[in-house]
Write a protein that holds these residues in place. Structure first.
Motif, PDB file in Angstrom:
ATOM      1  N   MET A 180       0.830  -1.206   0.000  1.00 33.66           N
ATOM      2  CA  MET A 180       0.000   0.000   0.000  1.00 33.66           C
ATOM      3  C   MET A 180       0.863   1.253   0.000  1.00 33.66           C
ATOM      4  O   MET A 180       0.533   2.254  -0.648  1.00 33.66           O
ATOM      5  N   LEU A 181       1.995   1.198   0.719  1.00 33.54           N
ATOM      6  CA  LEU A 181       2.916   2.335   0.728  1.00 33.54           C
ATOM      7  C   LEU A 181       3.512   2.551  -0.655  1.00 33.54           C
ATOM      8  O   LEU A 181       3.609   3.692  -1.133  1.00 33.54           O
ATOM      9  N   LEU A 182       3.883   1.460  -1.311  1.00 32.63           N
ATOM     10  CA  LEU A 182       4.438   1.553  -2.663  1.00 32.63           C
ATOM     11  C   LEU A 182       3.424   2.176  -3.621  1.00 32.63           C
ATOM     12  O   LEU A 182       3.762   3.054  -4.427  1.00 32.63           O
ATOM     13  N   ALA A 217       0.029  -9.637  -6.014  1.00 33.87           N
ATOM     14  CA  ALA A 217       1.262 -10.147  -6.608  1.00 33.87           C
ATOM     15  C   ALA A 217       2.460 -10.076  -5.663  1.00 33.87           C
ATOM     16  O   ALA A 217       3.383 -10.888  -5.770  1.00 33.87           O
ATOM     17  N   GLY A 218       2.456  -9.121  -4.729  1.00 37.18           N
ATOM     18  CA  GLY A 218       3.616  -8.920  -3.869  1.00 37.18           C
ATOM     19  C   GLY A 218       3.546  -9.576  -2.514  1.00 37.18           C
ATOM     20  O   GLY A 218       4.577  -9.820  -1.879  1.00 37.18           O
ATOM     21  N   ASP A 247       6.307  -1.241 -12.524  1.00 41.16           N
ATOM     22  CA  ASP A 247       5.399  -1.964 -11.637  1.00 41.16           C
ATOM     23  C   ASP A 247       5.948  -3.355 -11.325  1.00 41.16           C
ATOM     24  O   ASP A 247       5.870  -3.828 -10.182  1.00 41.16           O
ATOM     25  N   LEU A 248       6.518  -4.004 -12.327  1.00 42.00           N
ATOM     26  CA  LEU A 248       7.133  -5.311 -12.118  1.00 42.00           C
ATOM     27  C   LEU A 248       8.299  -5.213 -11.140  1.00 42.00           C
ATOM     28  O   LEU A 248       8.492  -6.090 -10.300  1.00 42.00           O
ATOM     29  N   THR A 267      10.713  -6.465  -5.982  1.00 41.26           N
ATOM     30  CA  THR A 267      11.356  -6.058  -4.728  1.00 41.26           C
ATOM     31  C   THR A 267      10.593  -6.601  -3.521  1.00 41.26           C
ATOM     32  O   THR A 267      11.197  -7.089  -2.553  1.00 41.26           O
ATOM     33  N   LEU A 268       9.265  -6.526  -3.563  1.00 40.90           N
ATOM     34  CA  LEU A 268       8.455  -7.041  -2.464  1.00 40.90           C
ATOM     35  C   LEU A 268       8.659  -8.544  -2.287  1.00 40.90           C
ATOM     36  O   LEU A 268       8.830  -9.036  -1.171  1.00 40.90           O
ATOM     37  N   ARG A 269       8.663  -9.285  -3.391  1.00 37.90           N
ATOM     38  CA  ARG A 269       8.721 -10.741  -3.335  1.00 37.90           C
ATOM     39  C   ARG A 269      10.087 -11.270  -2.932  1.00 37.90           C
ATOM     40  O   ARG A 269      10.206 -12.184  -2.114  1.00 37.90           O
TER      41      ARG A 269
END
Length: 304
Positions: free
Chosen positions: A76-78, A95-96, A219-220, A225-227
């Protein structure tokens, strides 16, 4: 080199499904549904029937919930920093946040840690399934432009999932000290043994149907980065805070670094929540994991 060899068997099976889908063409949705609704429940029942419930089960639940909450906050911050609409925020979450701890994570843990590790992986898979089918569905509906789904609807949906019934039955049979007849367990064991390769082939087939569309690389990159960065780092901190056994800690960290869960694509398609981004993220993170998963196994000191 040894950790690379651990993931090769998994990708051989994924590749079989991918090539089969590309060259012959199958109804991969039916195969995926059959493995989810007909086969996975037997694997879950076997796990909870044959393994004593310990405090580590509770730790896995706490770990999964805490990891999910933190990653949702990061997603949500991203989205806020990039000034994205609600649909994109929900897509980042799908996705993340939700990793493929089932039809990818379980076999990797089997190859790396053996049968003892699989028991932990299946427990996490069940917990992740619960979270994905409630919280994941909620955010998929929240970001939809065409339909809505309340949390109550999500709970009704998850209550109908056979895998959850199998977990409850397995726990009850264990707690009541009921011995299942050998002829029943022989059937259970056969189906359970066939479950993992079946879902791996189904995942390969599903990956063969995914396309990039109009997905932006930026976006990818955020989802990547999240994953592969944020999730394993958060997992490391959580295992230290919880003071978990080294083997369990290693397994949870590796599973936290798995690619995007395949089921999120179905949710994104169902609710029209940026389906191109979610589906292509599944494909890209799975391909990239050829390198990241061996790296994570090496970092946690896994051995075949």
């Amino acid at each position: 080199m040894e950790v690379i060899l651990i993931v090769i068997p998994a990708f051989i099976i994924f590749g079989l499904g991918y090539i089969g889908q590309k060259t012959i063409g199958f109804d991969h949705r039916s195969l995926a549904s059959a493995s989810l609704y007909l086969m996975y429940p037997f694997l879950a029942f076997q796990t909870f029937y044959e393994n004593d419930v310990t405090l580590e089960y509770l730790y896995i639940v706490v770990f999964c919930v805490a990891l999910m909450v933190i990653l949702i906050g990061g997603s949500m911050l991203l989205a806020k920093l990039r000034n994205q609409p609600r649909s994109m925020s929900s897509a980042y979450i799908l996705a993340g946040v939700f990793m493929n701890s089932g039809n990818y994570g379980v076999p990797i843990i089997l190859f790396a840690f053996g049968e003892a590790g699989v028991d932990y992986a299946i427990i996490m898979m069940v917990v992740q399934s619960l979270l994905m089918n409630t919280v994941g569905l909620y955010y998929a509906a929240r970001g939809s432009k065409t339909t809505t789904l309340s949390m109550k609807d999500s709970l009704v949906k998850i209550a109908k999932m056979p895998i959850n019934h199998a977990v409850v039955i397995g726990l009850l049979v264990q707690f009541l000290d009921v011995r299942m007849p050998d002829f029943i367990m022989q059937a259970v064991d056969l189906i359970a043994a066939a479950t993992i390769p079946t879902i791996m082939i189904a995942l390969g087939m599903q990956l063969a149907t995914l396309k990039k569309g109009h997905v932006k690389n930026s976006d990818l990159a955020g989802i990547f980065t999240l994953r592969f960065v944020v999730s394993p780092l958060v997992a490391l901190v959580l295992t230290l805070v919880l003071g978990l056994d080294p083997m369990l800690s290693s397994i949870l960290i590796v599973l936290a670094a798995m690619p995007t869960a395949a089921n999120t694509t179905m949710y994104a398609l169902q609710f029209n929540t940026e389906p191109e981004l979610v589906s292509y993220s599944t494909l890209v993170t799975t391909v990239v994991s050829i390198g990241t998963v061996p790296l994570m196994l090496w970092l946690v000191g896994a051995v075949a």
